[in-house]
Design a protein around this motif. Structure first.
Motif, short mmCIF file in Angstrom:
data_model
loop_
_atom_site.label_atom_id
_atom_site.label_comp_id
_atom_site.label_asym_id
_atom_site.label_seq_id
_atom_site.Cartn_x
_atom_site.Cartn_y
_atom_site.Cartn_z
N GLU A 80 0.84 -1.21 0.00
CA GLU A 80 0.00 0.00 0.00
C GLU A 80 0.88 1.26 0.00
OE1 GLU A 80 -2.96 -0.05 3.09
OE2 GLU A 80 -3.65 1.97 2.62
N GLY A 125 -6.16 4.62 2.55
CA GLY A 125 -6.89 5.50 3.46
C GLY A 125 -6.02 6.07 4.55
N GLU A 126 -6.16 5.53 5.76
CA GLU A 126 -5.55 6.17 6.92
C GLU A 126 -4.02 6.30 6.89
OE1 GLU A 126 -7.85 3.80 6.90
OE2 GLU A 126 -7.61 2.33 8.49
N ARG A 166 -12.95 -3.97 11.90
CA ARG A 166 -11.67 -4.66 12.10
C ARG A 166 -11.76 -5.53 13.35
NH1 ARG A 166 -7.84 -1.82 8.62
NH2 ARG A 166 -6.11 -3.07 9.39
N PHE A 222 1.05 -5.46 4.48
CA PHE A 222 0.02 -6.50 4.52
C PHE A 222 0.57 -7.84 4.01
CE2 PHE A 222 -3.68 -8.71 2.72
CZ PHE A 222 -4.58 -8.62 3.78
N ASN A 260 -7.78 -6.94 11.26
CA ASN A 260 -8.26 -6.56 9.94
C ASN A 260 -9.74 -6.90 9.83
OD1 ASN A 260 -6.96 -5.50 7.44
ND2 ASN A 260 -5.26 -6.77 8.16
N PRO A 261 -10.41 -6.33 8.84
CA PRO A 261 -11.78 -6.78 8.56
C PRO A 261 -11.76 -8.26 8.13
CG PRO A 261 -11.32 -4.71 7.43
CD PRO A 261 -10.01 -5.21 7.97
C1 CS2 Z 1 -5.25 -3.22 5.52
C2 CS2 Z 1 -5.13 -1.84 5.03
O1 CS2 Z 1 -2.93 -3.43 5.74
C3 CS2 Z 1 -4.02 -3.63 6.27
O2 CS2 Z 1 -4.16 -4.14 7.36
O3 CS2 Z 1 -6.40 -3.41 6.25
O4 CS2 Z 1 -6.05 -1.58 4.02
C4 CS2 Z 1 -5.24 -0.80 6.08
O5 CS2 Z 1 -6.48 -0.75 6.64
C5 CS2 Z 1 -4.95 0.46 5.45
O6 CS2 Z 1 -3.68 0.81 5.63
C6 CS2 Z 1 -5.99 1.47 5.28
O7 CS2 Z 1 -5.72 2.29 4.25
#
Ligand code: CS2
Length: 323
Positions: A72, A90-91, A149, A192, A209-210
């Protein structure tokens, strides 16, 4: 571009085109961290189809699941450099000069899908989106709702005290690191895609995580418990490099933006269906779901959130709690 390409090859069958020939005026390399079956990927494929057919092949969208183009964070840098074009993020953008992006993943702030839609689809969402566009140079084209999550581990965890220094992989999100430290874990930021082998080798003991990404990364092979912390309900953006988008003529920018709006609808439908099956699917693969004292987690987490947000971002967080 399949149809266009096939017709093109037929028409040019004597021309001995080099294999690398590309009929498109613009290529959009779209990479993300989930696997081929994940709903991110299914939505991305719908976007690809729409953009390619509506642009009559002038835009070629290439989708790369499984971090094939990079993690990411690497994707964000590549888009800024112009070597990739789109991703789902995102965050972590709080690390790129957009502190308000932290609000996408605030623990125990959003407590329902309805509230999430009011936040992401309203003024607060817009404020976050403009900061991402102006500070990071990425244009959020649309957003996707995510499932809550949950914490996974190899021993049941019901209260913050049970964390007892567990070594926890987190995405590189400073707010999350602070909160999990305050709860009693030892957070380790990691990409990830590195998580599965780190769990297998025991260099980390848990992650959060989700459910959809727990499934996507096959974590049921290396983790026994899903502790139902429901600690972050968030949304995530599909972003495109601002320079890349603006390099396109207006008609093609419209195609991209409208296809992204349609991708939002497609995704949200897939999301609702996916949520119905995930728990059972993970149980069938051997994971045990543990009920958690969410109140104890949320009280400690909230104190840490207040202590680690500041200025405009803290004010916006308070505004968000009112929605
Ligand atoms: C993911 C990501 O890496 C992870 O655990 O769930 O998508 C994470 O939530 C992000 O960094 C959000 O942008």
């Amino acid at each position: 571009m399949k149809t266009v390409f096939a017709g093109w090859i037929a028409a040019a069958s004597f021309a001995a085109l080099p294999m690398s020939a590309n009929a498109a005026d613009y290529t959009l390399k779209f990479g993300h961290l989930a696997n081929e079956n994940h709903i991110y990927n299914q939505a991305a494929l719908a976007f690809e189809e729409e953009v390619e057919s509506r642009s009559a092949g002038r835009i070629d969208v290439q989708i790369f699941p499984n971090e094939q183009l990079g993690s990411e964070s690497e994707m964000v840098s590549s888009i800024q450099l112009g070597t990739a074009d789109m991703t789902i993020t995102g965050e972590p953008l709080q690390n790129w000069g957009a502190p308000k992006a932290a609000l996408l993943g605030v623990p125990y702030a959003i407590d329902s899908s309805e509230m999430l839609k009011r936040v992401a689809g309203g003024e607060i969402g817009q404020e976050i989106e403009s900061q991402i566009e102006n500070q990071v140079g990425l244009v959020p084209l649309t957003w996707f709702e995510r499932g809550p999550r949950e914490l996974t581990s190899n021993r049941p965890i019901k209260t913050p005290d049970d964390l007892d220094g567990i070594i926890l992989r987190l995405p590189d999100v400073p707010l999350h690191i602070k909160v999990w430290q305050a709860l009693g874990a030892k957070p380790t930021p990691m990409a990830f895609g590195e998580m599965f082998s780190a769990l297998q080798q025991g260099t980390i003991e848990g992650q959060e995580n989700p459910l959809s990404l727990i499934e996507s990364a096959s974590l049921y092979e290396v983790q026994d418990y899903v502790n139902v912390t429901d600690h972050v309900r968030s949304w995530i953006y599909v972003v495109i490099g601002k320079r890349k988008l603006e390099s396109m003529p207006d008609d093609l920018q419209t195609v991209v933006r409208e296809a992204a709006d349609n991708m939002h609808e497609t995704y949200q439908e897939l999301f609702v269906e996916d949520q119905k099956r995930l728990r059972e699917s993970l149980q069938e693969r051997g994971m045990e779901f543990v009920e958690v004292d969410q109140k104890a987690f949320s009280e400690r987490a909230r104190e840490a959130v207040e202590a680690n947000l500041s200025g405009d971002t803290l004010a916006l967080y308070h505004k968000m709690l009112e929605l």
